[in-house]
Motif scaffolding. Structure first.
Motif, PDB file in Angstrom:
ATOM      1  N   ASN A   1      45.596  42.126  35.957  1.00 16.67           N
ATOM      2  CA  ASN A   1      45.263  42.205  37.375  1.00 16.67           C
ATOM      3  C   ASN A   1      43.754  42.215  37.612  1.00 16.67           C
ATOM      4  OD1 ASN A   1      45.881  42.262  40.105  1.00 16.67           O
ATOM      5  ND2 ASN A   1      45.745  44.499  40.197  1.00 16.67           N
ATOM      6  N   LYS A   2      43.072  41.318  36.961  1.00 16.27           N
ATOM      7  CA  LYS A   2      41.634  41.162  37.150  1.00 16.27           C
ATOM      8  C   LYS A   2      41.311  39.669  37.144  1.00 16.27           C
ATOM      9  CE  LYS A   2      40.436  41.208  32.225  1.00 16.27           C
ATOM     10  NZ  LYS A   2      39.651  41.835  31.155  1.00 16.27           N
ATOM     11  N   PRO A   3      40.213  39.258  37.775  1.00 18.02           N
ATOM     12  CA  PRO A   3      39.864  37.838  37.769  1.00 18.02           C
ATOM     13  C   PRO A   3      39.481  37.365  36.363  1.00 18.02           C
ATOM     14  CG  PRO A   3      38.725  38.992  39.528  1.00 18.02           C
ATOM     15  CD  PRO A   3      39.302  40.039  38.631  1.00 18.02           C
ATOM     16  N   SER A   4      40.165  36.346  35.914  1.00 12.26           N
ATOM     17  CA  SER A   4      39.804  35.733  34.637  1.00 12.26           C
ATOM     18  C   SER A   4      38.734  34.664  34.850  1.00 12.26           C
ATOM     19  CB  SER A   4      41.040  35.111  33.990  1.00 12.26           C
ATOM     20  OG  SER A   4      41.999  36.087  33.691  1.00 12.26           O
ATOM     21  N   LEU A   5      39.008  33.759  35.809  1.00 11.25           N
ATOM     22  CA  LEU A   5      38.088  32.667  36.106  1.00 11.25           C
ATOM     23  C   LEU A   5      37.639  32.782  37.559  1.00 11.25           C
ATOM     24  CD1 LEU A   5      40.021  29.642  34.512  1.00 11.25           C
ATOM     25  CD2 LEU A   5      38.270  31.073  33.437  1.00 11.25           C
ATOM     26  N   LEU A   6      36.343  32.652  37.763  1.00 11.18           N
ATOM     27  CA  LEU A   6      35.783  32.643  39.111  1.00 11.18           C
ATOM     28  C   LEU A   6      35.004  31.347  39.291  1.00 11.18           C
ATOM     29  CD1 LEU A   6      35.277  35.741  37.736  1.00 11.18           C
ATOM     30  CD2 LEU A   6      34.994  36.241  40.162  1.00 11.18           C
ATOM     31  N   PHE A   7      34.805  30.941  40.549  1.00 12.98           N
ATOM     32  CA  PHE A   7      34.215  29.630  40.821  1.00 12.98           C
ATOM     33  C   PHE A   7      33.146  29.737  41.907  1.00 12.98           C
ATOM     34  CE2 PHE A   7      38.388  29.062  39.113  1.00 12.98           C
ATOM     35  CZ  PHE A   7      38.308  27.947  38.283  1.00 12.98           C
ATOM     36  N   ALA A   8      32.009  29.094  41.661  1.00 12.25           N
ATOM     37  CA  ALA A   8      30.931  29.005  42.648  1.00 12.25           C
ATOM     38  C   ALA A   8      30.350  27.597  42.589  1.00 12.25           C
ATOM     39  CB  ALA A   8      29.859  30.061  42.379  1.00 12.25           C
ATOM     40  N   GLY A   9      29.413  27.327  43.477  1.00 10.03           N
ATOM     41  CA  GLY A   9      28.807  26.006  43.574  1.00 10.03           C
ATOM     42  C   GLY A   9      29.031  25.425  44.955  1.00 10.03           C
ATOM     43  N   GLU A  10      28.245  24.418  45.310  1.00  9.95           N
ATOM     44  CA  GLU A  10      28.272  23.896  46.672  1.00  9.95           C
ATOM     45  C   GLU A  10      29.648  23.409  47.103  1.00  9.95           C
ATOM     46  OE1 GLU A  10      28.365  20.381  47.545  1.00  9.95           O
ATOM     47  OE2 GLU A  10      28.343  19.542  45.523  1.00  9.95           O
ATOM     48  N   ALA A  11      30.461  22.934  46.165  1.00  9.31           N
ATOM     49  CA  ALA A  11      31.801  22.449  46.519  1.00  9.31           C
ATOM     50  C   ALA A  11      32.719  23.576  46.961  1.00  9.31           C
ATOM     51  CB  ALA A  11      32.419  21.699  45.351  1.00  9.31           C
ATOM     52  N   THR A  12      32.387  24.822  46.620  1.00  6.96           N
ATOM     53  CA  THR A  12      33.203  25.968  47.036  1.00  6.96           C
ATOM     54  C   THR A  12      32.728  26.574  48.346  1.00  6.96           C
ATOM     55  OG1 THR A  12      31.924  27.723  45.927  1.00  6.96           O
ATOM     56  CG2 THR A  12      33.508  26.509  44.572  1.00  6.96           C
ATOM     57  N   SER A  13      31.732  25.968  48.981  1.00  3.19           N
ATOM     58  CA  SER A  13      31.210  26.469  50.252  1.00  3.19           C
ATOM     59  C   SER A  13      32.012  25.880  51.400  1.00  3.19           C
ATOM     60  CB  SER A  13      29.734  26.099  50.409  1.00  3.19           C
ATOM     61  OG  SER A  13      29.269  26.428  51.704  1.00  3.19           O
ATOM     62  N   THR A  14      32.498  26.730  52.286  1.00  2.35           N
ATOM     63  CA  THR A  14      33.322  26.275  53.402  1.00  2.35           C
ATOM     64  C   THR A  14      32.525  25.474  54.421  1.00  2.35           C
ATOM     65  OG1 THR A  14      34.750  28.212  53.151  1.00  2.35           O
ATOM     66  CG2 THR A  14      34.875  27.027  55.242  1.00  2.35           C
ATOM     67  N   ASN A  15      31.323  25.924  54.743  1.00  2.00           N
ATOM     68  CA  ASN A  15      30.558  25.322  55.834  1.00  2.00           C
ATOM     69  C   ASN A  15      29.212  24.729  55.437  1.00  2.00           C
ATOM     70  OD1 ASN A  15      31.834  28.117  57.491  1.00  2.00           O
ATOM     71  ND2 ASN A  15      32.453  26.046  58.026  1.00  2.00           N
ATOM     72  N   HIS A  16      28.724  25.039  54.237  1.00  2.06           N
ATOM     73  CA  HIS A  16      27.407  24.551  53.815  1.00  2.06           C
ATOM     74  C   HIS A  16      27.482  23.737  52.518  1.00  2.06           C
ATOM     75  CE1 HIS A  16      25.511  28.068  56.265  1.00  2.06           C
ATOM     76  NE2 HIS A  16      25.636  26.979  56.998  1.00  2.06           N
ATOM     77  N   PHE A  17      28.625  23.092  52.288  1.00  2.00           N
ATOM     78  CA  PHE A  17      28.764  22.213  51.130  1.00  2.00           C
ATOM     79  C   PHE A  17      27.680  21.130  51.157  1.00  2.00           C
ATOM     80  CE2 PHE A  17      31.596  21.097  54.600  1.00  2.00           C
ATOM     81  CZ  PHE A  17      31.285  19.772  54.846  1.00  2.00           C
ATOM     82  N   SER A  18      27.375  20.614  50.004  1.00  3.50           N
ATOM     83  CA  SER A  18      26.381  19.539  49.811  1.00  3.50           C
ATOM     84  C   SER A  18      24.944  20.008  49.901  1.00  3.50           C
ATOM     85  CB  SER A  18      26.605  18.361  50.781  1.00  3.50           C
ATOM     86  OG  SER A  18      26.071  18.626  52.067  1.00  3.50           O
ATOM     87  N   THR A  19      24.717  21.317  50.027  1.00  2.00           N
ATOM     88  CA  THR A  19      23.351  21.822  50.171  1.00  2.00           C
ATOM     89  C   THR A  19      23.017  22.861  49.108  1.00  2.00           C
ATOM     90  OG1 THR A  19      23.931  23.679  51.625  1.00  2.00           O
ATOM     91  CG2 THR A  19      23.539  21.544  52.676  1.00  2.00           C
ATOM     92  N   VAL A  20      21.723  23.031  48.868  1.00  2.00           N
ATOM     93  CA  VAL A  20      21.280  24.077  47.949  1.00  2.00           C
ATOM     94  C   VAL A  20      21.557  25.450  48.552  1.00  2.00           C
ATOM     95  CG1 VAL A  20      19.300  25.095  46.763  1.00  2.00           C
ATOM     96  CG2 VAL A  20      19.523  22.604  46.895  1.00  2.00           C
ATOM     97  N   HIS A  21      21.323  25.604  49.853  1.00  2.00           N
ATOM     98  CA  HIS A  21      21.570  26.929  50.424  1.00  2.00           C
ATOM     99  C   HIS A  21      23.053  27.279  50.365  1.00  2.00           C
ATOM    100  CE1 HIS A  21      21.567  24.277  54.090  1.00  2.00           C
ATOM    101  NE2 HIS A  21      22.542  25.072  54.522  1.00  2.00           N
ATOM    102  N   GLY A  22      23.928  26.258  50.468  1.00  4.23           N
ATOM    103  CA  GLY A  22      25.348  26.516  50.291  1.00  4.23           C
ATOM    104  C   GLY A  22      25.670  26.970  48.882  1.00  4.23           C
TER     105      GLY A  22
END
Length: 490
Positions: A450-471
């Motif tokens: 019951n703990k996170p094994s895999l987590l994900f980040a990066g611009e593709a995981t941004s709901t509203n600021h995808f495609s950007t560095v700030h996202g």
């Protein structure tokens, strides 16, 4: 003895480094960052060219309000307004003549009106290209219905608008884009859209994140946790088959690393190419659906440097409009061969302009977009220079004495297996498959522990600021905070 949970971060781009800063802020230091390249930054790539720093990847800070990058640096005197301005273009025709600035400004005003009112589209799920052309033509006829010269030029201009859209969105065509994605999904930060990093490049933000700036004595101990040239080739993440209830990351150099949690910050293009071979066991269906249907495109830069500046001071760039006649004859005129699409069009037609950059006064930046942007990466520098010089002289040779370029630098985001593309966009295919950034970002939880094994980040995981560095940075902060909350509860 109590166990101190360990973390592996895959990728030392903006998201990975942002996550690491958050972990340290929360007092968590038991982590490593595995980076496949021989440098940090990911799709931020500032490098020496012609005696100056140029950006091969991310270049501008897009907006101020609600932009985490701007908020971090606004008081540090690191940014300035760019000399570039795509809303103040000078256009040239392929027959060698310059378009009246008054007329091109009028056409660009129609472009801006169509773009700014996309939320009014009757069908939010139609292809963006269909929406744009209908709305553009409606306004055009209303304003210029009796002016045949304007209507003829407007046909060439809408083709340029298509290319600009594919540059902004990274799609092959604007018929791949959804109106919904353009109107609602992406949230544009208000303010100056082209803030540049003066003469230091976007890599400056990495130093700000790691707190080398403004006070180097307070630098966070992140770089000594980064292992370069660590190309991942397998991730065993099921506790039942991995080492001591930990997950194991294997690299191409035959090294391996174990951890309690793995944060993946790679380009979604890398996941598209490798998810079937990387993950043991395979990822759950919802995650695979996201990876396979979140759309990642290709936009590339061609930076060409000249021994002397042959354009007048104050020039911002040269936007290129093809006449129908010149477009049909182009492939017969080319000095060297290059990629041709299924309709017999040369890739050169998708270089929609050359623009002056802030950091290198003798250099022009050409954008390569569209269907053949990836294929151009396999051409030689010699042939690309020859074709770019042909293009510049065809459009501008009657107006300027253009000297030969003496240096070239190109991005190759598609063919590099550590990126496999440039940045994501919201496509009709993605909507049809209900592939969301939220699902891509959702951690995979171990049922046994019951703990996170895999987590994900990066611009593709941004709901509203995808495609950007700030996202990308926002998502790194998000996952760093998530991990901290998990570990503090453990």
């Amino acid at each position: 003895m109590s166990h101190t949970p360990s973390i592996i971060i895959i990728g030392a781009g903006a998201a990975g480094i942002a996550a690491a800063t958050r972990l340290l802020k929360h007092g968590i230091s038991n982590f490593k960052i595995l980076e496949a390249e021989n440098r940090i930054g990911g799709r931020i790539y500032s490098t020496q060219f012609g005696g100056s720093i140029v950006d091969v990847g991310g270049q501008w800070v897009h907006g101020e309000k609600g932009n985490i990058v701007y908020e971090m640096v606004k008081d540090l005197n690191l940014l300035s307004s760019s000399i570039n301005d795509y809303e103040d273009n000078t256009f040239y025709l392929s027959n060698g003549t310059q378009v009246s600035k008054k007329l091109s400004d009028q056409l660009f005003q129609i472009y801006s009106e169509v773009v700014d009112n996309v939320e009014s589209a009757a069908d939010m799920h139609q292809p963006y290209g269909e929406y744009f052309i209908k709305r553009y033509n409606d306004i055009l006829i209303e304003k210029f219905k009796d002016d045949s010269n304007v209507l003829e030029l407007a046909k060439y201009f809408v083709d340029w608008c298509h290319k600009l859209s594919t540059c902004l969105e990274s799609s092959k065509t604007w018929y791949d884009l959804s109106v919904h994605g353009s109107a609602i999904a992406f949230v544009r930060s208000e303010g100056d859209q082209l803030l540049n990093w003066k003469d230091k490049g976007y890599k400056t933000i990495l130093d700000v994140l790691m707190e080398k700036i403004p006070d180097p004595t307070k630098t966070l101990p992140i770089e000594d946790k980064i292992l370069l040239n660590k190309e991942v080739n397998k991730i065993v993440w099921d506790e039942n088959i991995s080492n001591e209830n930990k997950h194991t990351v294997y690299c191409s150099d035959e090294t391996s690393y174990t951890a309690d949690h793995i944060l993946i910050t790679t380009s979604v293009g890398v996941l598209k190419k490798f998810h079937k071979s990387w993950f043991v066991p395979e990822l759950p269906p919802y995650k695979v659906n996201c990876i396979e249907h979140i759309s990642l495109g290709v936009v590339n830069k061609i930076l060409i440097k000249f021994p002397t500046k042959w354009w007048p001071d104050g020039t911002k760039g040269f936007s290129l409009l093809w006449t129908e006649k010149d477009s049909l004859n182009l492939t017969n005129e080319l000095p060297v061969p290059g990629p041709i699409d299924e309709n017999g069009k040369s890739w050169l037609e998708d270089v929609f302009g050359f623009y002056v950059i802030d950091s290198e006064p003798n250099t022009l930046l050409g954008w390569v977009v569209g269907k053949m942007a990836a294929e151009v990466e396999y051409m030689s520098d010699k042939d690309v220079i020859a074709l770019c010089m042909f293009l510049l002289r065809k459009f501008l040779g009657k107006l300027y004495n253009i000297c030969d370029a003496n240096e070239i630098l190109r991005s190759k985001w598609s063919s590099n297996p550590h990126f496999c593309g440039s940045y994501v966009f919201k496509s009709i295919d993605q909507e049809n498959h209900n592939a969301t950034a939220e699902d891509l970002a959702r951690p995979i939880i171990s049922k046994k522990y019951n703990k996170p094994s895999l987590l994900f980040a990066g611009e593709a995981t941004s709901t509203n600021h995808f495609s950007t560095v700030h996202g990308a940075i926002e998502t790194g902060f998000r996952e760093g905070d998530r991990l901290a909350e998990i570990l503090q509860k453990a």
